[in-house]
Motif scaffolding. Sequence first.
Motif, PDB file in Angstrom:
ATOM      1  N   VAL A   1      48.985  -3.528   0.719  1.00 13.39           N
ATOM      2  CA  VAL A   1      50.389  -2.657  -0.003  1.00 13.39           C
ATOM      3  C   VAL A   1      50.339  -2.980  -1.802  1.00 13.39           C
ATOM      4  N   GLU A   2      50.658  -1.862  -2.265  1.00 10.23           N
ATOM      5  CA  GLU A   2      50.287  -1.965  -4.163  1.00 10.23           C
ATOM      6  C   GLU A   2      51.790  -2.212  -4.820  1.00 10.23           C
ATOM      7  N   ARG A   3      50.922  -3.158  -5.771  1.00  4.27           N
ATOM      8  CA  ARG A   3      52.623  -3.434  -6.104  1.00  4.27           C
ATOM      9  C   ARG A   3      51.878  -3.826  -7.300  1.00  4.27           C
ATOM     10  N   PRO A   4      52.905  -3.736  -9.250  1.00  2.60           N
ATOM     11  CA  PRO A   4      52.374  -3.862  -9.773  1.00  2.60           C
ATOM     12  C   PRO A   4      51.499  -5.195 -10.355  1.00  2.60           C
ATOM     13  N   ARG A   5      50.504  -5.732 -10.765  1.00  5.03           N
ATOM     14  CA  ARG A   5      49.896  -6.581 -11.453  1.00  5.03           C
ATOM     15  C   ARG A   5      51.144  -7.176 -12.432  1.00  5.03           C
ATOM     16  N   PRO A   6      51.499  -8.859 -11.888  1.00  2.00           N
ATOM     17  CA  PRO A   6      52.385  -9.020 -12.882  1.00  2.00           C
ATOM     18  C   PRO A   6      52.545  -9.154 -14.282  1.00  2.00           C
ATOM     19  N   GLU A   7      53.137  -9.727 -15.520  1.00  2.00           N
ATOM     20  CA  GLU A   7      53.055 -10.178 -16.250  1.00  2.00           C
ATOM     21  C   GLU A   7      53.270 -11.678 -16.967  1.00  2.00           C
ATOM     22  N   PRO A   8      52.534 -12.667 -16.535  1.00  2.00           N
ATOM     23  CA  PRO A   8      53.709 -13.787 -17.311  1.00  2.00           C
ATOM     24  C   PRO A   8      54.485 -14.121 -18.538  1.00  2.00           C
ATOM     25  N   GLU A   9      55.518 -15.064 -17.634  1.00  2.00           N
ATOM     26  CA  GLU A   9      56.269 -14.700 -19.272  1.00  2.00           C
ATOM     27  C   GLU A   9      56.144 -16.304 -19.897  1.00  2.00           C
ATOM     28  N   PRO A  10      56.462 -16.373 -20.663  1.00  2.00           N
ATOM     29  CA  PRO A  10      55.920 -17.856 -21.536  1.00  2.00           C
ATOM     30  C   PRO A  10      56.495 -18.714 -20.839  1.00  2.00           C
ATOM     31  N   GLY A  11      55.397 -19.623 -20.502  1.00  2.00           N
ATOM     32  CA  GLY A  11      55.793 -20.877 -20.147  1.00  2.00           C
ATOM     33  C   GLY A  11      54.378 -20.397 -18.551  1.00  2.00           C
ATOM     34  N   GLU A  12      53.920 -19.482 -18.007  1.00  2.00           N
ATOM     35  CA  GLU A  12      53.685 -19.242 -16.914  1.00  2.00           C
ATOM     36  C   GLU A  12      52.070 -19.044 -17.616  1.00  2.00           C
ATOM     37  N   ALA A  13      51.393 -19.136 -16.395  1.00  2.00           N
ATOM     38  CA  ALA A  13      49.944 -18.430 -16.243  1.00  2.00           C
ATOM     39  C   ALA A  13      49.834 -17.678 -15.171  1.00  2.00           C
ATOM     40  N   LEU A  14      49.062 -16.211 -15.817  1.00  2.00           N
ATOM     41  CA  LEU A  14      48.559 -15.541 -14.827  1.00  2.00           C
ATOM     42  C   LEU A  14      47.309 -16.213 -13.959  1.00  2.00           C
ATOM     43  N   VAL A  15      47.237 -16.437 -13.040  1.00  2.50           N
ATOM     44  CA  VAL A  15      46.421 -16.415 -11.881  1.00  2.50           C
ATOM     45  C   VAL A  15      45.137 -15.319 -10.771  1.00  2.50           C
ATOM     46  N   ARG A  16      44.235 -15.489 -11.399  1.00  5.04           N
ATOM     47  CA  ARG A  16      43.877 -14.616  -9.966  1.00  5.04           C
ATOM     48  C   ARG A  16      43.969 -14.978  -9.049  1.00  5.04           C
ATOM     49  N   THR A  17      43.826 -14.421  -7.439  1.00  4.76           N
ATOM     50  CA  THR A  17      43.765 -16.209  -6.645  1.00  4.76           C
ATOM     51  C   THR A  17      42.343 -14.764  -6.013  1.00  4.76           C
ATOM     52  N   LEU A  18      42.161 -16.156  -5.018  1.00  7.12           N
ATOM     53  CA  LEU A  18      41.393 -16.362  -4.141  1.00  7.12           C
ATOM     54  C   LEU A  18      41.213 -16.368  -3.265  1.00  7.12           C
ATOM     55  N   ARG A  19      42.242 -17.578  -1.885  1.00  6.25           N
ATOM     56  CA  ARG A  19      42.335 -17.368  -0.545  1.00  6.25           C
ATOM     57  C   ARG A  19      44.058 -17.710  -0.625  1.00  6.25           C
ATOM     58  N   VAL A  20      43.773 -17.574   0.352  1.00  7.87           N
ATOM     59  CA  VAL A  20      45.087 -17.792   0.929  1.00  7.87           C
ATOM     60  C   VAL A  20      45.430 -18.641   2.382  1.00  7.87           C
ATOM     61  N   GLY A  21      45.558 -19.272   2.709  1.00  5.23           N
ATOM     62  CA  GLY A  21      45.825 -20.024   4.244  1.00  5.23           C
ATOM     63  C   GLY A  21      47.158 -19.455   5.576  1.00  5.23           C
ATOM     64  N   ILE A  22      46.568 -19.277   6.587  1.00  2.00           N
ATOM     65  CA  ILE A  22      47.733 -18.152   6.904  1.00  2.00           C
ATOM     66  C   ILE A  22      48.270 -20.210   8.066  1.00  2.00           C
ATOM     67  N   ASP A  23      49.762 -20.300   8.324  1.00  7.14           N
ATOM     68  CA  ASP A  23      50.115 -20.969   9.197  1.00  7.14           C
ATOM     69  C   ASP A  23      51.364 -20.545  10.096  1.00  7.14           C
ATOM     70  N   GLY A  24      51.347 -21.286  10.444  1.00  6.92           N
ATOM     71  CA  GLY A  24      52.443 -20.874  11.355  1.00  6.92           C
ATOM     72  C   GLY A  24      54.331 -20.634  10.838  1.00  6.92           C
ATOM     73  N   THR A  25      53.981 -21.442   9.648  1.00  9.47           N
ATOM     74  CA  THR A  25      55.517 -20.723   8.924  1.00  9.47           C
ATOM     75  C   THR A  25      55.643 -19.238   8.495  1.00  9.47           C
ATOM     76  N   ASP A  26      54.220 -18.884   8.261  1.00  5.75           N
ATOM     77  CA  ASP A  26      53.354 -17.539   8.108  1.00  5.75           C
ATOM     78  C   ASP A  26      54.423 -16.271   9.099  1.00  5.75           C
ATOM     79  N   HIS A  27      53.939 -17.260  10.554  1.00  2.29           N
ATOM     80  CA  HIS A  27      54.421 -16.553  11.958  1.00  2.29           C
ATOM     81  C   HIS A  27      55.139 -16.018  11.628  1.00  2.29           C
ATOM     82  N   GLU A  28      56.444 -17.614  12.117  1.00  2.21           N
ATOM     83  CA  GLU A  28      57.361 -17.241  11.717  1.00  2.21           C
ATOM     84  C   GLU A  28      58.820 -16.645  10.703  1.00  2.21           C
ATOM     85  N   VAL A  29      58.077 -16.087   9.581  1.00  3.63           N
ATOM     86  CA  VAL A  29      58.444 -15.191   9.067  1.00  3.63           C
ATOM     87  C   VAL A  29      58.435 -13.738   9.045  1.00  3.63           C
ATOM     88  N   ILE A  30      56.907 -13.713   9.624  1.00  3.78           N
ATOM     89  CA  ILE A  30      56.777 -12.489   9.859  1.00  3.78           C
ATOM     90  C   ILE A  30      57.556 -11.914  11.111  1.00  3.78           C
TER      91      ILE A  30
END
Length: 359
Positions: free
Chosen positions: A16-45
Amino acid sequence: MKAIAVEPGAGEPALVERPRPEPEPGEALVRTLRVGIDGTDHEVIAGHHGNLPAGADRLVLGHEAVGVVEEPNGTELEAGEFVVPTVRRPPGRSNEFFERGEPDMAPEGEYLERGIVGAHGFMAEYVTSPAEYLVSIPPELAELGFLVEPISISEKAIEHAVATRSAFDWTPETALVLGNGPLGLLTLAMFESVLDIDRTYCLGRRDRSHPTVELVEDLGATYVDSRETSVSEIPDAHEAVDLVYEATGHAKHAFETVDALAPNGVGVLLGVPEPWEFEVDGGRLHRELVLHNKALLGTVNSHRGHFEAAIDTLSQLPEWFTDELVTGVYDLDEYTEAFKDGDDVVKTAVEFDAPAGGF
């Protein structure tokens, strides 16, 4: 920006397309590199676990992530720093568990979980996070940084298991892992390569030709096929063990663990089963626990200290093991492959980006 989201219980993950988030004070903006998939993801799905953020019709998935700081936004982080985000966040207000740095001990209703419970996850090109929930990881480990979160779960589990035995001299010589999925395999590798436990066992329901069984045996552990030997029968078939790590969500295993334990042993339960009623001999199990000083405990999630310990553990795991454990890292244009099961699948991840020059 692109993100992978799902309407729990209503279908497959979608790009999906989503707006790029803007960090609030105290937050950093992180560019995602990799995200793992596990059993919890399949339970959520499947709609068996977790819930949507307030007002949302879809949940952005992902809780096992590694990224790079894009905008420090006045925090103590530095641009280009590799980070792994922790998972739990306050539920719109602080509480005693977060204030003392123990969000993992908060009960239901007292937390949100990124990509699981009431908060969008990390399967997006960019995410924001308070700096306190971003743990720095060395560049040489960033490629496997998505393994830090599952390892942190085991760091906590082992820490708490050892704490239950702290009143006396207890050094486990034997350990049993219930479940030969990625979490069980990572824990088995910890037992073998980091904790140096003498004799280890892993119980599963796979044929011996399966790659996970080969990993178990390559680690030097003994594979136990639960279709041939039940958890309760392990002491007779092999030996009673000092430590049992349960990662199956199979409710009967919680009670069978008591039988598998040696005197003074401890079993730690991590699986989250569906409701299931069955008969047990409660009196016998009670006697086993009391007369042999056995213990059972449950544990979930982890805190920043466990993430830091997990990064150290990751650095000690054999390269051949992580090479065989991670059977697929997929680009966004083939993300659906990362969610597929198969006889040759062990652990997968989606790659959103790579650092300059690659990993």
